[in-house]
Every structure is written in structure tokens, then in C-alpha cells.
Design a protein around this motif. Structure first.
Motif, short mmCIF file in Angstrom:
data_model
loop_
_atom_site.label_atom_id
_atom_site.label_comp_id
_atom_site.label_asym_id
_atom_site.label_seq_id
_atom_site.Cartn_x
_atom_site.Cartn_y
_atom_site.Cartn_z
N PRO A 349 82.85 91.63 79.34
CA PRO A 349 83.40 91.87 77.99
C PRO A 349 83.41 93.35 77.64
CG PRO A 349 81.75 90.12 77.98
CD PRO A 349 81.66 90.78 79.31
N VAL A 350 84.35 93.73 76.78
CA VAL A 350 84.47 95.12 76.35
C VAL A 350 84.33 95.16 74.82
CG1 VAL A 350 86.08 97.05 76.09
CG2 VAL A 350 85.89 95.87 78.29
N ILE A 351 83.52 96.12 74.33
CA ILE A 351 83.34 96.32 72.89
C ILE A 351 84.16 97.54 72.47
CG2 ILE A 351 81.64 96.55 71.04
CD1 ILE A 351 79.46 95.85 73.11
N HIS A 352 84.97 97.40 71.44
CA HIS A 352 85.79 98.53 70.99
C HIS A 352 84.94 99.61 70.34
CE1 HIS A 352 88.67 100.93 68.69
NE2 HIS A 352 89.63 100.45 69.46
N ARG A 353 84.08 99.24 69.41
CA ARG A 353 83.09 100.08 68.75
C ARG A 353 83.65 101.04 67.70
NH1 ARG A 353 78.64 102.60 72.69
NH2 ARG A 353 80.39 103.80 73.48
N ASP A 354 84.95 101.04 67.48
CA ASP A 354 85.50 101.89 66.42
C ASP A 354 86.71 101.21 65.77
OD1 ASP A 354 85.56 104.07 64.75
OD2 ASP A 354 86.70 105.34 66.11
N LEU A 355 86.54 99.93 65.47
CA LEU A 355 87.62 99.19 64.82
C LEU A 355 87.72 99.59 63.35
CD1 LEU A 355 87.18 95.58 66.26
CD2 LEU A 355 89.08 97.14 66.67
N LYS A 356 88.91 99.99 62.95
CA LYS A 356 89.21 100.35 61.56
C LYS A 356 90.72 100.37 61.43
CE LYS A 356 88.70 105.28 62.68
NZ LYS A 356 87.99 106.53 62.36
N PRO A 357 91.25 100.33 60.22
CA PRO A 357 92.71 100.28 60.05
C PRO A 357 93.45 101.45 60.71
CG PRO A 357 91.63 99.64 58.01
CD PRO A 357 90.55 100.10 58.93
N ASP A 358 92.81 102.62 60.82
CA ASP A 358 93.47 103.76 61.47
C ASP A 358 93.72 103.49 62.95
OD1 ASP A 358 93.37 106.14 59.43
OD2 ASP A 358 91.42 105.17 59.32
N ASN A 359 92.87 102.68 63.58
CA ASN A 359 92.96 102.43 65.03
C ASN A 359 93.66 101.12 65.36
OD1 ASN A 359 91.67 104.81 65.54
ND2 ASN A 359 89.63 103.89 65.71
N ILE A 360 94.33 100.55 64.38
CA ILE A 360 95.14 99.35 64.59
C ILE A 360 96.57 99.73 64.21
CG2 ILE A 360 95.55 96.96 63.89
CD1 ILE A 360 92.52 96.89 63.11
N LEU A 361 97.48 99.66 65.18
CA LEU A 361 98.85 100.14 64.95
C LEU A 361 99.84 98.98 64.86
CD1 LEU A 361 99.03 103.26 67.30
CD2 LEU A 361 98.17 103.07 64.96
N ILE A 362 100.94 99.23 64.15
CA ILE A 362 101.99 98.23 63.98
C ILE A 362 103.26 98.78 64.62
CG2 ILE A 362 103.29 96.84 62.33
CD1 ILE A 362 101.06 97.32 60.30
N ALA A 363 103.75 98.06 65.63
CA ALA A 363 104.95 98.49 66.34
C ALA A 363 106.17 98.35 65.43
CB ALA A 363 105.14 97.67 67.60
N ASP A 364 107.18 99.16 65.72
CA ASP A 364 108.39 99.11 64.89
C ASP A 364 109.37 98.03 65.32
OD1 ASP A 364 108.73 100.59 67.21
OD2 ASP A 364 110.43 101.71 66.41
N ASP A 365 109.05 97.32 66.40
CA ASP A 365 109.89 96.19 66.81
C ASP A 365 109.01 95.16 67.51
OD1 ASP A 365 109.28 97.44 69.16
OD2 ASP A 365 111.35 97.85 69.76
N ILE A 366 109.58 93.98 67.72
CA ILE A 366 108.82 92.90 68.32
C ILE A 366 108.66 93.14 69.82
CG2 ILE A 366 110.92 91.50 68.60
CD1 ILE A 366 107.38 90.20 67.85
N ARG A 367 107.43 93.04 70.33
CA ARG A 367 107.16 93.25 71.75
C ARG A 367 106.28 92.11 72.25
NH1 ARG A 367 105.55 99.74 71.21
NH2 ARG A 367 107.38 100.28 69.98
N ASN A 368 106.84 91.30 73.12
CA ASN A 368 106.11 90.14 73.65
C ASN A 368 105.62 89.23 72.52
OD1 ASN A 368 106.28 91.06 76.39
ND2 ASN A 368 104.65 92.52 75.93
N GLY A 369 106.44 89.12 71.47
CA GLY A 369 106.06 88.26 70.35
C GLY A 369 104.99 88.86 69.47
#
Length: 532
Positions: A349-369
Motif C-alpha cells: 500500500p502507498v500513503i499519499h500523506r499530503d491530501l488537500k484540495p490543492d493536490n486534487i486536480l480536475i481535468a478539463d475533459d473526460i478521461r477514462n470516465g
């Protein structure tokens, strides 16, 4: 020679291709117009624009020697420029103190473009590369490599190791008969890539940037790098080199670099999936390493700020969302959970350790659903055993689990705590919020379950928190069904309002705002249609 006065729009309409590079005074630009003329403007410190002087050029000036020469490629070193034409001619211009123009000339002159005679056969050119003060080319027909320019660190690979400057193209001998596919010059080091993905290197090696496992500061002949295969591209800066491989998207490194950046690069290239922002390319320039990532226009932080405007709601803990906003927010959360679940279910398993809204991105188009992807993997760590401890105090304090802050042992559930804080921001709520907030809605019980999820995910004892997979399994308990939204008779009207706002902002030329609204429209429209 100055050109006639044209407006910026006139120039833009005429430009077919352009090339930008810098020198110690500033930025330079070359461009080819639709009528096959080449123009230059910019700092021009070393006369590398090919205009025969080193004065600043504030307006486009035509390089007469390149008129109708069909230039298809530009490359530059620190004091010179190389042009390649479609009819296989190689031109060079600029300053020539090390013979980097491929001709002998007065060192104090700034040269206009001159043809470089590679050999008597005028072989087709397969590839060209420029270092700080030297150039390498490989021919198409005879598979021969030639070099010229500064040889201070023996980066030419010349037979004459006493010569500091090679003023005319000289054939470079390789001790094994390989088919050279491309050449790569970086600063004072040289590389050659074979057709089967092997690499030769030579020249300056003070920081072991040649990858030869040698203590020699200078390598004067091309040497094959052992145990390196399947290489597709080479990128380097001063003192550091990266080799991209076709094998599982691996990147190899040698030389000096910042350990934090190297760690993130290693993580990004080792873990690739639709749930993460993936690496497209890596290269070095001017003592910097550049990492090209998938393009995602906005972060979840941007999305949270914009969401209330999109759905016409005041950002307040007292005002509930309508069914469309609540549903879309649930869909965003679901994709975030799926991204983190992917990391947690890797072996190990891998722990991200810095999850926050800045590190979650939203693509400008649909990619693999999918639209949502995680980024900033510099702090991720592998969790291989129950008793394993990890570095304390890493991440962003607001989103850090208590066990991380206090330096106690932690595992993947530290990320779950971070998600609980993100949920509060996504839904404009907190764990102590009134459960009657959505009492007037038929799906009030869904919201109450969401508060339970937040509460369970924030438990001080990490073993008692749910996994991402378990929260996803409860999706139908805390999320509303798309039919609740599509049954709203005003659904089309709401979608049109979002689209209208995007068009309105675009007509006002409001930076990235129209794109943000368009992303929301695309996301909402896709989710409503896909989940029906």
C-alpha cells in the motif's frame, strides 16, 4: 533590414512556426512566415539572431540569408544558433569563438547564417543537437556522427584530445558498430542513442552525469553505458541526466539533483494510473529539470470556491444545497475516494500523506470516465508492514491526522482523516453541523449518513476509521441517486444557466474563468447522462 509596420494581429496571421530561446540579457524569438521568410527579435546578446550584430532588436527584422530556405528546425547553444532546412542544408550563425559555427572565422565577428559543410557527400541529416558551445549531427545514409565546436572537456569525441576547439565537422569514431538513432548535447557533455535503445556518452563527467560509473572527470571517447536499455529519450541539465525508458514508463537518473524533486519524479514515473496526474516527459535546460505533466486546468480548491456560484448558492453553513449540487458534490467525493483507494490497494500500500484540495486536480475533459486525479506525490510513502513507522509532521497541518502531527505510528488511515476534512469543505459542513439542515428534503437521511462518515473518519484512533473502500461501499447510503436530479423539471434550465455564464465570461475575455465554468458544465452534464 527593418520590416514594414504591421500590427501584432497582422504578424500573428503571417506566422507559420516560431522558436523562443534566451540569453544573459533576455528572451529572443525567431519565426517563419507563410511566405517562407525568417524574422528575429529580442536581446540578441551574442548575435545569435543571425543579423550580423549583437544589438537589441525591438521590432521583427528579416534574416535575409534564410529567405525561401524552407527552415524547418531551430536549435541554439549559448552563443549561436543552428537552422535546418527541408532540403537538407544546415546553417549556423552568431558568435564563433570556439568554432561552434563549423567554420574558421574572426572570433570577434557576429556571423549571419552560413552553410555548414558536413562532408563531401552532403549526406542527409537524421538528427542535430547543440550543447553550450558545440554541435553534434548524425547522418541518415551512412549512420555517421560528426561534431564541432568547443572541445575543452573533450565533448566532441575528437581523435585530437589536445585541441580545445574543433572548427570544422569531424567524424566521431565509435568502438562498436552500432546504428546511431539520435544525438544529444547538454552543456559540455555528449550522448548518442542507438536504434535499439542503448546509450553512449562522453565529455564532462565531474558530477557523474555521463552514467558510466567512472571517477574520471573527462571521458574523451564515446563509451557505452552498461545495464541501460530500452531508452527512448535523454534529457539533462548541468550535472544531471535523465533517461526515459519504454519499459513500464521508467526514468533512470545519474548525477546531482535535489533529493526531494528526485523523490517526486521517481514516485510519478513508478506509479502511473488513470487516478493520478501522469508524467508525459522529462528534460533539462539551463540547469533546471522540467517535468511535463498531464494538463488539468483547475484544482479542487478552485472547484470548491466556484461551486457555490455555479449552483447559485451563498456559501454558508446554514443554506443547504439543492439536489443537483448535492449530487454533483457526491460524485466529486466518489472520484476522490477512488483515487485514494487505488494508492491504498497497491501491493504494498502507498500513503499519499499530503491530501488537500490543492493536490486534487480536475481535468478539463473526460478521461477514462474520470475527471478527478491526484497530484504532488513528493511525500508519498510505501506502507509494507503493520509495525512500520513513518516520518512525522509531513503534510499540511489542517489536513493532518493527529497521529501524524504527534509523531506516532500511522498507516493508510492517515489519508482517510485528510479526506474527512476535505468532505467538510466540499459540503460546506462540519462534523457538529445540525442534522436538520436538509430536513425539508426527501434525502435528509443521506446527509445524516454523510455526517456519520465524517465522524468515523476523524476518530482519533486510526484503526477505528473506515477504509476508502468501505466508504465507497456505503455510497448509496450517503449519496443521492441521479434520478432525483433528472426528475427536477428545472434541470435543463439549470444546465443552460451554467453554459450561458461560461459564454458570457468568455465574451468578456476573463482569463481562466470561462474554462472553469465549462469544466463544471461538462462534469455535470456527463454525470447526469452517464449515471441514468
Amino acid at each position: 533590414m527593418k520590416t514594414q509596420t504591421l500590427t501584432p494581429n497582422d504578424w500573428i496571421k503571417r506566422i507559420e512556426r516560431f522558436y523562443v530561446f534566451d540569453d544573459d540579457l533576455g528572451v529572443n524569438m525567431l519565426f517563419v512566415t507563410i511566405d517562407d521568410r525568417v524574422y528575429g527579435l529580442g536581446a540578441n546578446l551574442w548575435g545569435s539572431l543571425g543579423l550580423g550584430h549583437n544589438q537589441w532588436v525591438s521590432e521583427p527584422q528579416e534574416i535575409i540569408e534564410l529567405r525561401h530556405k524552407k527552415c524547418i528546425n531551430f536549435l541554439n547553444g549559448e552563443e549561436f544558433l543552428v537552422f535546418v532546412s527541408s532540403d537538407n542544408c544546415l546553417y549556423s550563425c552568431g558568435y564563433n569563438r570556439y568554432g561552434q559555427l563549423g567554420k574558421s572565422s574572426d572570433d570577434n565577428e557576429y556571423k549571419t547564417p552560413m552553410i555548414v559543410q558536413i562532408n563531401a557527400n552532403n549526406d542527409l541529416i537524421r538528427d542535430v543537437s547543440c550543447g553550450s558551445f558545440h554541435t553534434l549531427i548524425v547522418t541518415e545514409n551512412n549512420n555517421e556522427v560528426y561534431g564541432w565546436g568547443s572541445n575543452t572537456f573533450l565533448q566532441i569525441g575528437s581523435r585530437d584530445i589536445t585541441c580545445d576547439a574543433i572548427i570544422r565537422p569531424e567524424k566521431i569514431e565509435f568502438n562498436v558498430n552500432y546504428c546511431i538513432k539520435s544525438v544529444h548535447c547538454f552543456d559540455n557533455s555528449s550522448f548518442a542513442l542507438t536504434s535499439d535503445g542503448q546509450v553512449f556518452s562522453w565529455g564532462h563527467n565531474r558530477d557523474n552525469q555521463l552514467g558510466l560509473n567512472s571517477i574520471d572527470l573527462i571521458i574523451f571517447r564515446p563509451q557505452l553505458i552498461c545495464n541501460l536499455s530500452g531508452i527512448t529519450s535523454i534529457q539533462s541539465g548541468v550535472g544531471e541526466t535523465y533517461f526515459s525508458s519504454s519499459n513500464k514508463n521508467e526514468v533512470y537518473f545519474c548525477g546531482l539533483t535535489n533529493d526531494i524533486y528526485l523523490k517526486e519524479l521517481e514516485n510519478m514515473t513508478k506509479i502511473t494510473a488513470q487516478y493520478l496526474v501522469n508524467v508525459i516527459g522529462v528534460w533539462g535546460y539551463n540547469n533546471c529539470i522540467y517535468i511535463q505533466m498531464e494538463y488539468c486546468l483547475m484544482s479542487l480548491k478552485d472547484g470548491i470556491k466556484l461551486k457555490t456560484q455555479v449552483f447559485n448558492r451563498k456559501q454558508s453553513l446554514d443554506e443547504p444545497m439543492d439536489c443537483m449540487e448535492y449530487y454533483i458534490t457526491c460524485e466529486i467525493l466518489l472520484e476522490v475516494l477512488e483515487c485514494v483507494r487505488y494508492l491504498h490497494e497497491l501491493k504494498p500500500p502507498v500513503i499519499h500523506r499530503d491530501l488537500k484540495p490543492d493536490n486534487i486536480l480536475i481535468a478539463d475533459d473526460i478521461r477514462n470516465g474520470r475527471f478527478i486525479k491526484l497530484c504532488d506525490l513528493g511525500l508519498i510513502t510505501v506502507h509494507e508492514m503493520v509495525s512500520q513507522s513513518h516520518t512525522s509532521g509531513v503534510g499540511s497541518p489542517k489536513y493532518m491526522a493527529p497521529e501524524v502531527i504527534s509523531g506516532r505510528k500511522y498507516d493508510t488511515k492517515a489519508d482517510v482523516y485528510s479526506i474527512s476534512v476535505i468532505i467538510e469543505e466540499l459540503f460546506d459542513t462540519n462534523v457538529n453541523d445540525s442534522r436538520d439542515k436538509y430536513i425539508k428534503h426527501e434525502w435528509s437521511n443521506k446527509y445524516c449518513k454523510l455526517l456519520d462518515v465524517i465522524n468515523e473518519s476523524m476518530k482519533p484512533i486510526y484503526d477505528e476509521r473506515p477504509t476508502c473502500a468501505e466508504i465507497i461501499e456505503q455510497y448509496n447510503e450517503w449519496a443521492i441517486d441521479s434520478t432525483v436530479v433528472t426528475s427536477d423539471i428545472k434541470i435543463d434550465e439549470k444546465l443552460e444557466k451554467i453554459k450561458h455564464k461560461e459564454r458570457e465570461l468568455r465574451s468578456e475575455d476573463r482569463d481562466s474563468e470561462p474554462e472553469f465554468w465549462e469544466i463544471f458544465y461538462t462534469f455535470v452534464n456527463y454525470k447526469l447522462n452517464y449515471n441514468q
